[in-house]
Design an enzyme around this catalytic site. Structure first.
Site, PDB file in Angstrom:
ATOM      1  N   GLY A  65       0.883  -1.180  -0.131  1.00 59.63           N
ATOM      2  CA  GLY A  65       0.233  -0.256   0.023  1.00 59.63           C
ATOM      3  C   GLY A  65       0.640   1.279   0.288  1.00 59.63           C
ATOM      4  N   HIS A  66       1.806   1.177  -0.210  1.00 61.32           N
ATOM      5  CA  HIS A  66       3.271   2.542  -0.078  1.00 61.32           C
ATOM      6  C   HIS A  66       4.231   2.184  -0.916  1.00 61.32           C
ATOM      7  CE1 HIS A  66       5.815   5.308   2.518  1.00 61.32           C
ATOM      8  NE2 HIS A  66       4.277   5.850   2.562  1.00 61.32           N
ATOM      9  N   PHE A  67       3.732   2.168  -2.241  1.00 60.52           N
ATOM     10  CA  PHE A  67       2.738   2.875  -2.995  1.00 60.52           C
ATOM     11  C   PHE A  67       2.805   1.596  -3.943  1.00 60.52           C
ATOM     12  CE2 PHE A  67       4.243   6.696  -1.176  1.00 60.52           C
ATOM     13  CZ  PHE A  67       2.980   6.750  -0.607  1.00 60.52           C
ATOM     14  N   VAL A  72       8.222   2.674  -1.645  1.00 59.46           N
ATOM     15  CA  VAL A  72       8.787   3.190  -1.240  1.00 59.46           C
ATOM     16  C   VAL A  72       8.669   2.869   0.531  1.00 59.46           C
ATOM     17  CG1 VAL A  72       9.182   5.255  -0.155  1.00 59.46           C
ATOM     18  CG2 VAL A  72       8.436   5.650  -2.664  1.00 59.46           C
TER      19      VAL A  72
END
Length: 161
Positions: A65-67, A72
């Site tokens: 989810g990041h990203f 990252v």
């Protein structure tokens, strides 16, 4: 598998440990997957400094989810990797009676994130003790990828009984 290699002290110089592997790190601190954020430690000078190594991989859960389009590593996890490196150094310095003890953040100051860290990067996390009193230790941490600074912070932590 790396072995813990101790170099005997010369005169008043502190004891050095060349390297420890993830199994030894897990003896020292209670963190486990997915929150164990250091794979190895090198250049350990008990009571003074150490370098933690984190091999960043695409399979780490935070990248979902990041990203998703541009993975990252969250900056807070880089700071946590600094803290785990420092906590392991504290436990190695204080000895076996402190293995598995919790080391809690007290302060984080001057945190700076200079460039993104992603899959394929190897973080080299340099921590250096600025001072300690009783069970409170203060460190300066700098994380680098390929010799370039990606994050830094000063932080203090308390080891709990």
């Amino acid at each position: 598998m790396d072995k813990e290699v101790e170099v005997p002290p010369a005169g008043d110089s502190p004891t050095c440990i060349e390297a420890i592997d993830v199994m030894r790190i897990m003896e020292a601190i209670p963190h486990r997957y997915p929150f164990l954020l250091i794979d190895r430690m090198v250049d350990i000078v008990l009571g003074s400094s150490a370098v933690g190594i984190k091999n960043v991989t695409a399979s780490e859960p935070h990248f979902q989810g990041h990203f998703p389009a541009r993975p990252v590593m969250p900056g807070v996890l880089i700071i946590e990797a600094m803290a785990q490196t420092a906590a392991t150094l504290v436990v190695l310095t204080l000895g076996p009676a402190f293995e598995g003890k919790l080391v809690y953040f007290m302060t984080i100051d001057g945190a700076k994130f200079r460039r993104p860290v992603g899959p394929g990067d190897q973080l080299r996390i340099h921590v250096e003790k600025e001072r300690s009193r009783a069970n409170v230790w203060k460190f300066k941490g700098i994380a680098r990828v390929d010799g370039v600074s990606v994050a830094e912070a000063t932080f203090s932590a308390m080891i709990m009984g």
